[in-house]
Design a protein around this motif. Structure first.
Motif, PDB file in Angstrom:
ATOM      1  N   PRO A  40       0.835  -1.212   0.000  1.00  0.00           N
ATOM      2  CA  PRO A  40       0.000   0.000   0.000  1.00  0.00           C
ATOM      3  C   PRO A  40       0.862   1.251   0.000  1.00  0.00           C
ATOM      4  O   PRO A  40       2.019   1.243   0.430  1.00  0.00           O
ATOM      5  CB  PRO A  40      -0.793  -0.121   1.304  1.00  0.00           C
ATOM      6  N   GLY A  41       0.302   2.329  -0.457  1.00  0.00           N
ATOM      7  CA  GLY A  41       0.984   3.605  -0.379  1.00  0.00           C
ATOM      8  C   GLY A  41       0.743   4.263   0.974  1.00  0.00           C
ATOM      9  O   GLY A  41      -0.147   3.865   1.723  1.00  0.00           O
ATOM     10  N   PHE A  42       1.551   5.259   1.273  1.00  0.00           N
ATOM     11  CA  PHE A  42       1.380   6.011   2.517  1.00  0.00           C
ATOM     12  C   PHE A  42       1.888   7.431   2.288  1.00  0.00           C
ATOM     13  O   PHE A  42       3.073   7.640   2.034  1.00  0.00           O
ATOM     14  CB  PHE A  42       2.143   5.339   3.660  1.00  0.00           C
ATOM     15  N   ASP A  43       0.975   8.377   2.386  1.00  0.00           N
ATOM     16  CA  ASP A  43       1.315   9.794   2.249  1.00  0.00           C
ATOM     17  C   ASP A  43       1.275  10.422   3.634  1.00  0.00           C
ATOM     18  O   ASP A  43       0.199  10.713   4.156  1.00  0.00           O
ATOM     19  CB  ASP A  43       0.326  10.492   1.317  1.00  0.00           C
ATOM     20  N   PRO A  44       2.425  10.637   4.264  1.00  0.00           N
ATOM     21  CA  PRO A  44       2.416  11.181   5.622  1.00  0.00           C
ATOM     22  C   PRO A  44       1.817  12.581   5.715  1.00  0.00           C
ATOM     23  O   PRO A  44       1.323  12.979   6.764  1.00  0.00           O
ATOM     24  CB  PRO A  44       3.899  11.174   6.020  1.00  0.00           C
ATOM     25  N   ASP A  95      -4.499  13.857  12.525  1.00  0.00           N
ATOM     26  CA  ASP A  95      -3.837  14.650  13.564  1.00  0.00           C
ATOM     27  C   ASP A  95      -3.343  13.813  14.738  1.00  0.00           C
ATOM     28  O   ASP A  95      -2.429  14.231  15.449  1.00  0.00           O
ATOM     29  CB  ASP A  95      -4.786  15.731  14.095  1.00  0.00           C
ATOM     30  N   THR A  96      -3.960  12.663  14.974  1.00  0.00           N
ATOM     31  CA  THR A  96      -3.595  11.867  16.143  1.00  0.00           C
ATOM     32  C   THR A  96      -3.135  10.472  15.726  1.00  0.00           C
ATOM     33  O   THR A  96      -3.606   9.924  14.719  1.00  0.00           O
ATOM     34  CB  THR A  96      -4.771  11.722  17.118  1.00  0.00           C
ATOM     35  N   PRO A  97      -2.245   9.860  16.507  1.00  0.00           N
ATOM     36  CA  PRO A  97      -1.782   8.511  16.166  1.00  0.00           C
ATOM     37  C   PRO A  97      -2.873   7.456  16.295  1.00  0.00           C
ATOM     38  O   PRO A  97      -2.842   6.452  15.589  1.00  0.00           O
ATOM     39  CB  PRO A  97      -0.640   8.267  17.157  1.00  0.00           C
ATOM     40  N   ASP A 154       9.163  -0.231   1.726  1.00  0.00           N
ATOM     41  CA  ASP A 154       9.217   0.012   0.283  1.00  0.00           C
ATOM     42  C   ASP A 154      10.176  -0.996  -0.338  1.00  0.00           C
ATOM     43  O   ASP A 154      11.226  -1.302   0.243  1.00  0.00           O
ATOM     44  CB  ASP A 154       9.706   1.441   0.024  1.00  0.00           C
ATOM     45  N   LYS A 155       9.815  -1.528  -1.506  1.00  0.00           N
ATOM     46  CA  LYS A 155      10.647  -2.542  -2.148  1.00  0.00           C
ATOM     47  C   LYS A 155      12.057  -2.038  -2.436  1.00  0.00           C
ATOM     48  O   LYS A 155      13.016  -2.810  -2.436  1.00  0.00           O
ATOM     49  CB  LYS A 155       9.977  -3.015  -3.440  1.00  0.00           C
ATOM     50  N   GLU A 156      12.197  -0.743  -2.711  1.00  0.00           N
ATOM     51  CA  GLU A 156      13.510  -0.158  -2.999  1.00  0.00           C
ATOM     52  C   GLU A 156      14.173   0.404  -1.741  1.00  0.00           C
ATOM     53  O   GLU A 156      15.143   1.147  -1.827  1.00  0.00           O
ATOM     54  CB  GLU A 156      13.358   0.945  -4.055  1.00  0.00           C
ATOM     55  N   ARG A 157      13.613   0.056  -0.600  1.00  0.00           N
ATOM     56  CA  ARG A 157      14.133   0.459   0.716  1.00  0.00           C
ATOM     57  C   ARG A 157      14.010   1.965   0.962  1.00  0.00           C
ATOM     58  O   ARG A 157      14.697   2.519   1.812  1.00  0.00           O
ATOM     59  CB  ARG A 157      15.594   0.023   0.915  1.00  0.00           C
ATOM     60  N   ARG A 158      13.113   2.608   0.249  1.00  0.00           N
ATOM     61  CA  ARG A 158      12.821   4.018   0.528  1.00  0.00           C
ATOM     62  C   ARG A 158      11.648   4.052   1.512  1.00  0.00           C
ATOM     63  O   ARG A 158      10.562   4.550   1.208  1.00  0.00           O
ATOM     64  CB  ARG A 158      12.493   4.762  -0.776  1.00  0.00           C
ATOM     65  N   HIS A 159      11.893   3.489   2.668  1.00  0.00           N
ATOM     66  CA  HIS A 159      10.845   3.360   3.667  1.00  0.00           C
ATOM     67  C   HIS A 159      10.392   4.735   4.160  1.00  0.00           C
ATOM     68  O   HIS A 159      11.183   5.686   4.221  1.00  0.00           O
ATOM     69  CB  HIS A 159      11.345   2.542   4.852  1.00  0.00           C
ATOM     70  N   THR A 160       9.124   4.812   4.532  1.00  0.00           N
ATOM     71  CA  THR A 160       8.557   6.050   5.079  1.00  0.00           C
ATOM     72  C   THR A 160       8.282   5.863   6.556  1.00  0.00           C
ATOM     73  O   THR A 160       7.595   4.919   6.950  1.00  0.00           O
ATOM     74  CB  THR A 160       7.255   6.429   4.353  1.00  0.00           C
ATOM     75  N   GLU A 211       6.595  14.223  12.775  1.00  0.00           N
ATOM     76  CA  GLU A 211       7.854  14.454  12.074  1.00  0.00           C
ATOM     77  C   GLU A 211       8.264  13.191  11.321  1.00  0.00           C
ATOM     78  O   GLU A 211       8.011  12.073  11.748  1.00  0.00           O
ATOM     79  CB  GLU A 211       8.961  14.847  13.050  1.00  0.00           C
ATOM     80  N   LEU A 212       8.894  13.412  10.168  1.00  0.00           N
ATOM     81  CA  LEU A 212       9.424  12.309   9.374  1.00  0.00           C
ATOM     82  C   LEU A 212      10.792  11.911   9.913  1.00  0.00           C
ATOM     83  O   LEU A 212      11.531  12.737  10.459  1.00  0.00           O
ATOM     84  CB  LEU A 212       9.549  12.730   7.904  1.00  0.00           C
ATOM     85  N   LEU A 213      11.116  10.634   9.764  1.00  0.00           N
ATOM     86  CA  LEU A 213      12.420  10.112  10.174  1.00  0.00           C
ATOM     87  C   LEU A 213      13.102   9.451   8.976  1.00  0.00           C
ATOM     88  O   LEU A 213      12.447   8.887   8.105  1.00  0.00           O
ATOM     89  CB  LEU A 213      12.244   9.070  11.290  1.00  0.00           C
TER      90      LEU A 213
END
Length: 210
Positions: free
Chosen positions: A12-16, A21-23, A186-192, A206-208
């Motif tokens: 699946p995709g994920f757009d942060p 607003d809440t976890p 992510d298959k190319e290891r571009r994990h979000t 925040e993104l890590l």
């Protein structure tokens, strides 16, 4: 090991930027997605605590519920995890849904709920789970499996006689999150990775780096 496939199938995709607003809201979305996707036992989680020496101890439990106060699980006060939480009431939870390459990590202090909520949780368990919990012997050495079976049978018979029986040590716990991280593989290891932390004005996101 390197020959074993990871991140197989469609992920699946994920757009942060579009995350709520809440976890709790995002966790609920991901959990429902896991259910719709056929992930088995998506409410299973790894609970990590610390022993008397401060060393990590982990085991898999079932999530009992989640709301704005936190993530809930149950344990007997006399069990190893119960004793560890009494000595250091802090824990980490880890959820992993392999078909979706999704992981959620929750960390924070643990609060014991009151006796009524704990009793309601116990009575909602299946008969076999209640019978085992009534034994109060979790993690003790076992002589043979026949001894276990006889003890559980006797405990089931006791429940037939006393259906409202609740062990005095049974406790519902809530992890009050200090950090909640959502990880999309992510298959190319571009994990979000998106982390929520509480603040005076609400949750900070925040993104890590992967």
């Amino acid at each position: 090991m390197r020959g074993l496939e990871v991140f197989a199938g469609e992920l699946p995709g994920f757009d942060p930027a579009a995350a709520p607003d809440t976890p709790v809201e995002l966790f609920t979305e991901w959990l429902r997605h896991a259910l719709r996707s056929g992930v088995r036992e998506p409410h299973a989680m790894t609970l990590s605590t610390a022993d008397h020496q401060g060393d990590p101890v982990a085991r898999t439990l079932i999530l009992k519920g989640v709301d704005r106060d936190g993530w809930r699980f149950a344990a007997d006060r006399t069990s190893p995890k119960g004793r560890q939480l009494a000595a250091r009431p802090y824990a980490a939870l880890t959820f992993y849904w392999p078909p979706l390459a999704r992981q959620v990590r929750v960390r924070g202090p643990v609060v014991a709920e009151d006796a009524d909520r704990s009793a309601a949780d116990f009575l909602a368990r299946g008969a076999g789970a209640r019978a085992e919990a009534l034994l109060g012997r979790q993690s003790e050495p076992l002589t043979d499996l026949g001894e276990r079976d006889r003890a559980v049978a006797a405990s089931l018979a006791r429940l037939d006689r006393e259906p409202g029986l609740v062990p005095s040590g049974w406790t519902l716990h809530t992890v009050r999150p200090e950090s909640v991280e959502f990880w999309q593989g992510d298959k190319e290891r571009r994990h979000t990775r998106l982390r929520y932390t509480p603040g005076a004005a609400g949750w900070h996101r925040e993104l890590l780096w992967p």
